[in-house]
Scaffold this active site. Structure first.
Site, mmCIF file in Angstrom:
data_model
loop_
_atom_site.group_PDB
_atom_site.id
_atom_site.type_symbol
_atom_site.label_atom_id
_atom_site.label_comp_id
_atom_site.label_asym_id
_atom_site.label_seq_id
_atom_site.Cartn_x
_atom_site.Cartn_y
_atom_site.Cartn_z
ATOM 1 C CG ASP A 1 77.654 95.272 27.095
ATOM 2 O OD1 ASP A 1 76.511 94.897 27.603
ATOM 3 O OD2 ASP A 1 77.919 96.247 27.048
ATOM 4 C CG ASP B 1 78.272 80.727 16.897
ATOM 5 O OD1 ASP B 1 77.479 80.019 16.961
ATOM 6 O OD2 ASP B 1 79.012 81.168 16.304
ATOM 7 C CG ASP C 1 73.891 84.443 15.182
ATOM 8 O OD1 ASP C 1 73.874 83.278 14.934
ATOM 9 O OD2 ASP C 1 74.589 85.158 14.227
ATOM 10 C CE LYS D 1 74.688 97.476 24.408
ATOM 11 N NZ LYS D 1 75.536 97.850 25.286
ATOM 12 C CE1 TYR E 1 70.226 87.496 13.227
ATOM 13 C CE2 TYR E 1 69.931 85.741 11.542
ATOM 14 C CZ TYR E 1 70.695 86.475 12.439
ATOM 15 O OH TYR E 1 71.712 85.837 12.702
#
Ligand code: IPM
Ligand code: MG
Length: 369
Positions: A226, A254, A250, A193, A142
């Site tokens: 993932d 959600d 983020d 990751k 970001y």
């Protein structure tokens, strides 16, 4: 001694509508519980752009750094879609996060019993769900440099963002996750990751360092992000606290939010380092956005914004019991079948308006005395 101070930034879309209900609740705590706050209100997002030409005025930024806590509604809307990137409503929120150094974003995903049927997953997978996502909020892709869109000198263009994390940035958010876990079910799952990103390798090593040196009594596990997304929809109750970076956080938050049935229910807290008075720099906001499709219709569910104020009571003002009182009030209203339009099922009574939902929570608060 002066009262603790609150800066309210209702923002755009349904932000002002839901924040009106929070203001009534703040007044209730002042009148009925002797918890008085000095409240001031200002603009952020598109509303600030309309007045100042920027999504956060410097004076507002300065006040945010001075007050004890900021309450924010929502930013953004289709009216601002064509603005230059640098003045988009979201930039106002990102500036607050960055300049207040709010590195630890707490996003609880709790499934209220009365709402278990609203989840897109089977009821037994989500009933009783109570997880906390701790998202790093001031670094990573970001904010990393270099960033931008340039010519690639071959007739095309190249878009660049940089994923970057330092030891200190990882350790401080890891500490906040371990601290929360100690007050919950003592488990932290860290997601990155590390199989493809060096920043992920460092993330894992530094989380392990904090664990071994400072929190060996907390159970720590690791997952690739993932797989974490997949596990969140397969068996979400395996998690207690999840700690992850800004971008994965983020997305994963959600995903976790929708497990609980409605985005209209979920609060969040963004916390910085504790100040000399023990209070962290703090901003509280609902996870939902500005919902332009229902703006101005009096339909929005104010629960997420109300529950964000409950988080403020708990994390900024050390009023855990009053926070629980407010959370229980919202739960009891839902259990009684009073619902806003986002929480309607066939056979339900008519939905209540935003204001009527506020009325019901205030009545439940009165009943709690
Ligand atoms: C969130 C939002 C923000 C983000 C946007 C509005 C900048 O999606 O708080 O999750 O991407 O962080
Ligand atoms: Mg988001």
């Amino acid at each position: 001694m002066s009262n603790p101070s609150l800066l309210i930034l209702p923002g755009d879309g349904i932000g002002p509508e839901v924040m009106d209900q929070v203001t009534r609740i703040i007044d209730w705590f002042g009148e009925k519980r002797g918890l008085k706050f000095d409240v001031e209100t200002d603009l952020v997002g598109g509303a600030a752009y309309d007045k100042h030409g920027v999504p956060l005025a410097d004076e507002t930024m300065a006040r945010a750094l001075e007050v004890d806590a900021v309450l924010l509604g929502a930013v953004g809307g289709p009216k601002y879609d064509d603005l230059d990137f640098s003045v988009k409503p979201e930039r106002g929120l990102l500036r607050l996060r960055k300049e207040m150094d709010l590195y630890s974003n707490l996003r609880p995903a709790q499934c209220f019993d009365a709402l278990a049927d609203f989840s897109s997953l089977k009821k037994d997978i989500v009933a009783g769900l109570d997880i906390m996502i701790v998202r790093e909020l001031t670094s990573g892709v970001y904010f990393g440099e270099p960033r931008g869109i340039q010519d690639d000198n071959e007739g095309g263009r190249v878009g660049v963002n940089t994923q970057r994390y330092t030891t200190n940035e990882i350790r401080r958010v890891a500490r906040s996750a371990f601290e929360l876990a100690k007050r919950r079910n003592n488990k932290v799952c860290s997601m990155e990751k590390a199989n493809v990103m060096e920043s992920g390798i460092l993330w894992r090593e530094e989380v392990i360092w904090v664990h071994e040196n400072e929190y060996p009594e907390v159970e720590l596990s690791h997952m690739y992000a993932d797989n974490g997304a997949m596990q969140l929809v397969r068996a979400p109750k395996q998690f207690d606290v999840i700690v992850t970076d800004n971008l994965f956080g983020d997305i994963l938050s959600d995903c976790a939010a929708m497990l609980t049935g409605s985005l209209g229910m979920l609060p969040s807290a963004s916390l910085g380092a504790p100040a000399a008075n023990g209070r962290p720099k703090a901003l509280y906001e609902p996870v939902h956005g500005s919902a332009p499709d229902i703006t101005g219709q009096g339909k929005a569910n104010p629960s997420a914004c109300i529950l964000s104020f409950a988080m403020a009571l708990r994390y900024s003002f050390d009023q855990g019991e009053e926070a629980t009182r407010l959370e229980n009030a919202v739960q009891s209203v839902l259990a009684s079948g009073v619902r806003t339009a986002d929480l309607m099922q066939a056979g339900d009574k008519d939905p209540v308006s935003t204001t009527e939902m506020g009325d019901a929570v205030l009545a439940a608060l009165d009943a709690s005395l």
